[in-house]
Scaffold this motif. Structure first.
Motif, PDB file in Angstrom:
ATOM      1  N   SER A 131      16.119  34.446  -8.845  1.00 45.44           N
ATOM      2  CA  SER A 131      16.312  32.872  -9.018  1.00 45.44           C
ATOM      3  C   SER A 131      17.369  32.814 -10.043  1.00 45.44           C
ATOM      4  CB  SER A 131      14.943  32.226  -9.466  1.00 45.44           C
ATOM      5  OG  SER A 131      13.790  32.754  -8.660  1.00 45.44           O
ATOM      6  N   GLY A 132      18.086  31.599  -9.847  1.00 45.20           N
ATOM      7  CA  GLY A 132      18.877  30.999 -11.064  1.00 45.20           C
ATOM      8  C   GLY A 132      20.272  31.302 -10.819  1.00 45.20           C
ATOM      9  N   THR A 133      21.165  30.675 -11.398  1.00 44.76           N
ATOM     10  CA  THR A 133      22.578  30.916 -11.207  1.00 44.76           C
ATOM     11  C   THR A 133      23.029  31.816 -12.427  1.00 44.76           C
ATOM     12  OG1 THR A 133      22.737  28.512 -10.760  1.00 44.76           O
ATOM     13  CG2 THR A 133      24.802  29.864 -10.961  1.00 44.76           C
ATOM     14  N   CYS A 146      20.369  21.504 -14.365  1.00 48.13           N
ATOM     15  CA  CYS A 146      19.057  21.993 -14.329  1.00 48.13           C
ATOM     16  C   CYS A 146      17.779  20.952 -14.169  1.00 48.13           C
ATOM     17  CB  CYS A 146      18.985  22.890 -15.279  1.00 48.13           C
ATOM     18  SG  CYS A 146      20.007  23.304 -16.194  1.00 48.13           S
ATOM     19  N   GLY A 150      14.391  22.102 -15.731  1.00 47.44           N
ATOM     20  CA  GLY A 150      15.102  23.555 -15.607  1.00 47.44           C
ATOM     21  C   GLY A 150      15.529  23.986 -17.041  1.00 47.44           C
ATOM     22  N   SER A 152      17.850  27.532 -19.117  1.00 47.42           N
ATOM     23  CA  SER A 152      18.507  28.937 -18.924  1.00 47.42           C
ATOM     24  C   SER A 152      17.599  29.774 -19.647  1.00 47.42           C
ATOM     25  CB  SER A 152      20.000  28.609 -19.498  1.00 47.42           C
ATOM     26  OG  SER A 152      19.917  28.113 -20.792  1.00 47.42           O
ATOM     27  N   TYR A 164      18.428  27.819 -14.039  1.00 45.55           N
ATOM     28  CA  TYR A 164      17.772  27.454 -13.026  1.00 45.55           C
ATOM     29  C   TYR A 164      17.240  25.827 -13.001  1.00 45.55           C
ATOM     30  CZ  TYR A 164      14.080  28.297 -16.522  1.00 45.55           C
ATOM     31  OH  TYR A 164      13.114  28.377 -17.412  1.00 45.55           O
ATOM     32  N   GLY A 203      11.012  28.612  -8.116  1.00 43.40           N
ATOM     33  CA  GLY A 203      12.177  29.181  -8.254  1.00 43.40           C
ATOM     34  C   GLY A 203      12.729  29.418  -9.856  1.00 43.40           C
ATOM     35  N   PRO A 205      13.099  31.968 -12.700  1.00 41.83           N
ATOM     36  CA  PRO A 205      13.186  33.513 -12.923  1.00 41.83           C
ATOM     37  C   PRO A 205      11.912  34.131 -13.426  1.00 41.83           C
ATOM     38  CG  PRO A 205      15.116  32.434 -13.815  1.00 41.83           C
ATOM     39  CD  PRO A 205      14.320  31.294 -13.435  1.00 41.83           C
TER      40      PRO A 205
END
Lengths: 288, 126
Positions: A131-133, A146, A150, A152, A164, A203, A205
């Motif tokens: 999951s996540g960018t 996010c 959301g 990071s 994410y 979603g 991580p």
């Protein structure tokens, strides 16, 4: 149970084993602790659950202290979901007072079977979704889309930052209520329910999902621990010994876990948990 | 000093990191204090004889027993320190989020604190 020095040593060792297993297998030690206390030490179910719930707080405090420093815990998401999980924990602890020991043992054995199945599934599939960018540098969360919940986190395995957005927070909210209820009722952390949902459905991580779940577990357990304490079910010497054992075991487990494959152990302990669950269910039947 | 929440401000993330550090120090200190109290309590209880099964005393009773050097009182205090830590953690988060002006999370934290307070009250009331 009469607490002699000999008994306290065995209780410390039991707590240590639960702590080691919990750290290696990535689940709270409660799922091992309650069966061990009821089946091996003949401690009444309510007292075993109360002991376990205080141990859960100790483990959560120690683990969260390390995780927040690493920036893995999403406290904004954790606090939002804590509304339902804390409420569920309190309701669980209040419900436990109305249920007999054998009934609690039966419910616990069913939850153990579910945990064993989840552990078996994770040992086969890994049980996570990426999951996540990915970013090489730490992203600016306010510009990375996010959302309010959301965040990071840094993944040392990938050597990159994962940003994410939290999907389906309402579902996470409802699942947290159920997990909190099971935690307060049975003295377990409930991470085996929350972590897969936060990772697979919301979603988040895996590392952040586990860290956030641990953060919520401490608050959930505290909401029910005071209720058990008020009922006189937190036996001081028993609980203190087990807590010290679990804390020691968690430290050792955290060191060992880097060197061994948790997937093989998960498969072994899935079978072990299933056998103990059946045994616990049968023992509950003889106590009527 | 009040810190403004500026959208797109990277400093806001650093200020959220300071909230993380606050929680890290609280939890580390709590684990150390409670574990120390539990070890001391167990040692005293074992020297004094078999630990007494004095479960669920009030804070007043614990203080009274502590003054008499009762090992079980140290155990109960250590357990209470452990149990109250998540409640203090939420109170500190309210302060932390208020400092960085994240009002939505101040409100959420206040709600969680109210729920935890209800749990503590139910426990004390017995």
């Amino acid at each position: 149970m009469y607490l002699t020095t000999h008994n306290l040593i065995w209780l410390f060792l039991t707590g240590s084993v639960a702590g080691v297993l919990g750290a290696i297998l990535g689940i709270g030690g409660g799922v091992f602790l309650v069966p061990a206390l009821t089946l091996a030490f003949n401690i009444p179910a309510h007292h075993a659950i109360a002991t376990s719930i205080v141990s859960v707080i100790a483990t959560s405090n120690a683990v969260v202290a390390a995780n927040v420093k690493k920036g893995l815990t999403n406290m904004r998401l954790g606090m939002t979901l804590a509304i339902s999980t804390v409420l569920g924990g309190m309701l669980g602890a209040l419900t436990a007072a109305w249920l007999s020991g054998p009934t609690l043992m039966r419910i616990f054995s069913v939850v153990m079977l579910i945990t064993a199945a989840a552990m078996g599934w994770r040992s086969k599939t890994g049980g996570t979704v990426p999951s996540g960018t990915r970013n090489d540098d730490r992203p600016d969360e306010s510009q990375a889309n996010c959302g309010a919940l959301g965040s990071s986190c840094y993944d040392p395995a990938e050597g990159r930052w994962l940003t994410y957005r939290v999907r389906k927070p309402l579902l996470g909210f409802l699942v947290s209520l159920i997990a909190g209820n099971i935690s307060g009722l049975l003295g377990v952390g409930g991470g085996f329910i929350k972590v897969p949902v936060i990772n697979l459905v919301c979603g988040v991580p895996m590392k952040a999902a586990t860290a956030t779940s641990n953060f919520m577990i401490g608050m959930t357990a505290a909401s029910s621990a005071f209720i058990y304490y008020g009922r006189g079910e937190v036996t001081p010497a028993l609980t203190a010994t087990v807590v010290l054992g679990v804390l020691t075991g968690s430290l050792v487990g955290a060191m060992i876990s880097r060197r061994i494959s948790s997937r093989v152990l998960q498969a072994i302990f899935a079978v072990f948990l299933a056998i103990v669950a059946v045994q616990m269910f049968l023992r509950a039947g003889t106590m009527q | 000093m009040k810190i403004r929440n500026i959208p797109g401000d990277k400093g806001n993330m650093q200020r959220e990191d300071s909230v993380n550090r606050l929680i890290h120090y609280l939890l580390s200190t709590s684990v150390f204090i409670s574990a120390s109290l539990l070890v001391v309590g167990l040692l005293i209880a074992l020297i004094q004889g078999t630990p007494s099964p004095n479960a669920g005393p009030s804070l007043g009773e614990i203080v009274h027993q502590l003054l008499q050097g009762d090992g079980t009182a140290f155990l109960n205090l250590g357990l209470l320190v452990l149990m109250i830590t998540p409640v203090i953690q939420v109170a500190m988060l309210i302060y932390g989020y208020a400092r960085i002006a994240r009002w939505r999370f101040v409100l959420i934290s206040v709600l969680v604190l109210a729920l935890l307070g209800t749990g503590v009250f139910l426990g004390i009331k017995g």
